[in-house]
Design a protein around this motif. Sequence first.
Motif, PDB file in Angstrom:
ATOM      1  N   TRP B 204       0.838  -1.201   0.000  1.00  0.00           N
ATOM      2  CA  TRP B 204       0.000   0.000   0.000  1.00  0.00           C
ATOM      3  C   TRP B 204       0.875   1.255   0.000  1.00  0.00           C
ATOM      4  O   TRP B 204       0.616   2.189  -0.741  1.00  0.00           O
ATOM      5  CB  TRP B 204      -0.917   0.012   1.218  1.00  0.00           C
ATOM      6  N   LYS B 205       1.922   1.206   0.855  1.00  0.00           N
ATOM      7  CA  LYS B 205       2.816   2.372   0.933  1.00  0.00           C
ATOM      8  C   LYS B 205       3.471   2.615  -0.429  1.00  0.00           C
ATOM      9  O   LYS B 205       3.524   3.746  -0.923  1.00  0.00           O
ATOM     10  CB  LYS B 205       3.889   2.137   2.004  1.00  0.00           C
ATOM     11  N   ALA B 206       3.936   1.539  -1.029  1.00  0.00           N
ATOM     12  CA  ALA B 206       4.607   1.677  -2.331  1.00  0.00           C
ATOM     13  C   ALA B 206       3.659   2.276  -3.358  1.00  0.00           C
ATOM     14  O   ALA B 206       4.032   3.195  -4.119  1.00  0.00           O
ATOM     15  CB  ALA B 206       5.079   0.306  -2.803  1.00  0.00           C
ATOM     16  N   ALA B 207       2.389   1.810  -3.324  1.00  0.00           N
ATOM     17  CA  ALA B 207       1.402   2.310  -4.278  1.00  0.00           C
ATOM     18  C   ALA B 207       1.142   3.798  -4.033  1.00  0.00           C
ATOM     19  O   ALA B 207       0.970   4.585  -4.971  1.00  0.00           O
ATOM     20  CB  ALA B 207       0.112   1.508  -4.174  1.00  0.00           C
ATOM     21  N   LYS B 208       1.069   4.165  -2.748  1.00  0.00           N
ATOM     22  CA  LYS B 208       0.845   5.572  -2.389  1.00  0.00           C
ATOM     23  C   LYS B 208       1.948   6.450  -2.986  1.00  0.00           C
ATOM     24  O   LYS B 208       1.686   7.519  -3.561  1.00  0.00           O
ATOM     25  CB  LYS B 208       0.853   5.721  -0.851  1.00  0.00           C
ATOM     26  N   ILE B 209       3.197   5.982  -2.798  1.00  0.00           N
ATOM     27  CA  ILE B 209       4.336   6.770  -3.277  1.00  0.00           C
ATOM     28  C   ILE B 209       4.259   6.933  -4.792  1.00  0.00           C
ATOM     29  O   ILE B 209       4.480   8.010  -5.339  1.00  0.00           O
ATOM     30  CB  ILE B 209       5.662   6.096  -2.864  1.00  0.00           C
ATOM     31  N   ASP B 210       3.871   5.857  -5.463  1.00  0.00           N
ATOM     32  CA  ASP B 210       3.766   5.932  -6.922  1.00  0.00           C
ATOM     33  C   ASP B 210       2.549   6.722  -7.377  1.00  0.00           C
ATOM     34  O   ASP B 210       2.369   6.935  -8.580  1.00  0.00           O
ATOM     35  CB  ASP B 210       3.686   4.515  -7.521  1.00  0.00           C
ATOM     36  N   GLY B 211       1.684   7.083  -6.429  1.00  0.00           N
ATOM     37  CA  GLY B 211       0.515   7.889  -6.774  1.00  0.00           C
ATOM     38  C   GLY B 211      -0.545   7.125  -7.535  1.00  0.00           C
ATOM     39  O   GLY B 211      -1.266   7.685  -8.361  1.00  0.00           O
ATOM     40  N   PRO B 213      -4.138   5.450  -7.882  1.00  0.00           N
ATOM     41  CA  PRO B 213      -5.432   5.600  -7.203  1.00  0.00           C
ATOM     42  C   PRO B 213      -5.827   4.303  -6.490  1.00  0.00           C
ATOM     43  O   PRO B 213      -5.507   3.196  -6.951  1.00  0.00           O
ATOM     44  CB  PRO B 213      -6.415   5.936  -8.332  1.00  0.00           C
ATOM     45  N   THR B 214      -6.558   4.473  -5.369  1.00  0.00           N
ATOM     46  CA  THR B 214      -6.879   3.327  -4.515  1.00  0.00           C
ATOM     47  C   THR B 214      -7.630   2.226  -5.277  1.00  0.00           C
ATOM     48  O   THR B 214      -7.313   1.042  -5.156  1.00  0.00           O
ATOM     49  CB  THR B 214      -7.754   3.789  -3.329  1.00  0.00           C
ATOM     50  N   TRP B 215      -8.649   2.603  -6.062  1.00  0.00           N
ATOM     51  CA  TRP B 215      -9.441   1.578  -6.771  1.00  0.00           C
ATOM     52  C   TRP B 215      -8.572   0.745  -7.666  1.00  0.00           C
ATOM     53  O   TRP B 215      -8.720  -0.446  -7.824  1.00  0.00           O
ATOM     54  CB  TRP B 215     -10.586   2.223  -7.555  1.00  0.00           C
ATOM     55  N   ARG B 216      -7.549   1.416  -8.241  1.00  0.00           N
ATOM     56  CA  ARG B 216      -6.640   0.718  -9.142  1.00  0.00           C
ATOM     57  C   ARG B 216      -5.792  -0.301  -8.374  1.00  0.00           C
ATOM     58  O   ARG B 216      -5.536  -1.404  -8.854  1.00  0.00           O
ATOM     59  CB  ARG B 216      -5.753   1.778  -9.819  1.00  0.00           C
ATOM     60  N   VAL B 217      -5.377   0.083  -7.142  1.00  0.00           N
ATOM     61  CA  VAL B 217      -4.603  -0.855  -6.332  1.00  0.00           C
ATOM     62  C   VAL B 217      -5.445  -2.088  -6.032  1.00  0.00           C
ATOM     63  O   VAL B 217      -4.981  -3.221  -6.129  1.00  0.00           O
ATOM     64  CB  VAL B 217      -4.151  -0.196  -5.007  1.00  0.00           C
ATOM     65  N   TYR B 218      -6.731  -1.835  -5.697  1.00  0.00           N
ATOM     66  CA  TYR B 218      -7.599  -2.966  -5.397  1.00  0.00           C
ATOM     67  C   TYR B 218      -7.732  -3.908  -6.592  1.00  0.00           C
ATOM     68  O   TYR B 218      -7.585  -5.112  -6.483  1.00  0.00           O
ATOM     69  CB  TYR B 218      -8.994  -2.472  -4.969  1.00  0.00           C
ATOM     70  N   THR B 219      -8.001  -3.320  -7.771  1.00  0.00           N
ATOM     71  CA  THR B 219      -8.270  -4.196  -8.919  1.00  0.00           C
ATOM     72  C   THR B 219      -6.997  -4.850  -9.460  1.00  0.00           C
ATOM     73  O   THR B 219      -7.006  -6.014  -9.831  1.00  0.00           O
ATOM     74  CB  THR B 219      -8.966  -3.429 -10.052  1.00  0.00           C
ATOM     75  N   SER B 220      -5.898  -4.085  -9.497  1.00  0.00           N
ATOM     76  CA  SER B 220      -4.713  -4.634 -10.180  1.00  0.00           C
ATOM     77  C   SER B 220      -3.713  -5.305  -9.248  1.00  0.00           C
ATOM     78  O   SER B 220      -2.935  -6.146  -9.685  1.00  0.00           O
ATOM     79  CB  SER B 220      -3.986  -3.531 -10.940  1.00  0.00           C
TER      80      SER B 220
END
Lengths: 412, 311
Positions: B204-211, B213-220
């Motif tokens: 999650w932290k890594a995704a946040k840093i890369d900017g 979007p949350t929905w995208r993290v969930y799906t991908s």
Amino acid sequence: MRMKTRVSAYTLSVALIWSSAAFAQQKAEVLHWWTSAGESASVKVFAEQFTKAGGTWVDNAIAGGANARTAGINRMVGGNPPTMMQFNTGKQFDELVSNALVRDVDAQAKAGKWREIMPKPIVDATVREGKFFAVPVNIHGQNWMFYNTKVFADAGLEPPKTFPELVASGEKLKAKGIIPIALGGQPTWEHNLFRAVVVGHGGADMFRQLYGTRKPDILKNPKFKETVELFGKMRSLVDPGSPGRNWNDATALVITNKAAMHFNGDWAKGEFIAAGQTAGKEYGCTVVGQEPKLVIGGDVFVFPATKDKAALATQDKLVEVLLDPTSQLEFNKKKGSIPVRMDVDVSSMDVCAQKSHAILKDPANQVESMEILSPPNFSGAMQDAVTQYWNNPSMSADAFIEKIVSAMRDAG
Amino acid sequence: MDTISIRAPSMPSGGTKTRRRMKTRLPAALALLPTALIVLVVYIGCMLWTVRLSFTSSTLLPKLDWVGFAQYSRLFANDRFLTSASNIVIFGALFISGCLIIGFLLAVFIDQNVRGEGLFRTIFLYPYAMSFVVTGVAWQWFLNPALGLQKLVRDMGFESFTFDWLVNQRMAIYTIVIAGLWHGSGLTMAILLAGLRGIDKDLWKAAKIDGIPTWRVYTSVVLPLLRPMVVTAVVLLTTGVVKLYDLVVAMTLGGPGIATEVPAKFVMDHLFERNNIALGTAAATIMLTTVIAVLAPWVYVRYVRPQGRHA
């Protein structure tokens, strides 16, 4: 529930230990499916009479006819049968007879003149290969119409005598905001209504040909198509809440003045009685049709075959108790049916029972029920066809008749 | 033990090794023997017995004659069985996908560290604690046009409101789906939530840093990681679909007409009410064959192929 389990576990162990040894006390294990309040009160009559006669009644009630029959048949096949077991009058125990799993009671039948004192359809349904293989205990009329006297009086209508009349007055009642026909919209009750229309409008012979001989010729009879169309017209006389409703909820609609008419067997009387109503006062009962033909069935007890002398003596005693005039009268008052012995005085019973007895006095009015005429295989297929026709207003009478043709073909 | 097992790989043939292994495995094998016998005799035996009976003309009692495929041709000419078969497909597809979607959304919702999480979890999981019979009766009352939702809304003044799916032939099967979803979504949520909680916070932290979007993290990212959980949920839900019986019996009894009949009910009715063992077992055999046909590719991909690759 736990009590029941304990009782049956007890019986089982007793049966295991004592099955071969003869013992003085007459203990009878009776398997039946009379579990509702009225039903268990009625079976208690037999139990008390049997106790009075010196026996011990071990009650093994299993809820649900199909469950009880499966359990009983499994025990018979497995060699550990109950002393006596309930069936419906008809074909349910055919294969038990042909596999010699039940004994005949023809000696008692001859001594008691059963063939003379019981209606012929009931006798025919219990006799196999010329011998009685079961003891009938009651007669249920299946095509009664119960009606709410107040609703009819308020609407200024007379209870209909024939089915075309019924459809006409049904429309009038509907316009007044009353549910004309209270129907438990489950396949069994839809089929029961259909049979009431067939016997009432088509006549006894049509009923017998449809369910008994099962030859497609009857379906080509224009009268049959007319009957089917009449049944189709009744679809609009039922309220939208009908599908899936239990039969007793449908009866309740008549009791509470919401609905005018209700087709059911005479067991529905139990609901009226429980609501504190009296036959002939708040509600009436009648048989709709040109001539009042009553479709009759009922219950029988079979006696699993055994070589044990003591058990045979117990069974003989049970036969006596079941057909004793007092137990017949008291049992049937509670059960809602009428005594299977036509020689019993029914003047102490309610008006519906008296009416039933009066109709059945004339053998021409006695019509065998579907359970007697058809194998379950065919009645099941018919039920599927009826429920499809009833629930699909766009289905034509011809399409329905086509389904009956294939039901007849499949059931052989 | 240790010394032997170290030496073992150098030996050209595994003779001693196999014997040793036999010795250590013997008690285990003995302990498993009763289970194995039960599986063989009771499960497999009864299955074969059922298949055998479907080729007979048995009615009330089993009869061992041979009528070939006669029962099957009757079965496939039977309206009610065909309706049952198509109903189970509709129910299965909607129920499984619906439970997964709703269950996933609920799990994501709870995973947002909402206040009163325990309460929500209990509420969502609660329906699963109810039997199908209770669920069916409750939904029957709720959806009955003369008693439930439709009457309620009409009594509030919306006279033209109509929701009569339960008594409508074309829509009734969807009310079964609704009741099923209500019952099964909570369990799916619990399984997926357990999976969500197991995901590394660093992702999650890594995704946040890369900017991202949350929905995208969930799906991908999250969803692919949840694959084992999803498979578990699907397996559980599928067994529910195949044995669907009590919900229908409690809710519609197969009606209106035959609109909500299902294969399991067809089998039960013919075995126990219509004295037609042969037709009932034929339908049961078709159910078994269908399940095997669906499971076989999955078992192959999951168990057979990977082993082949490793060897």
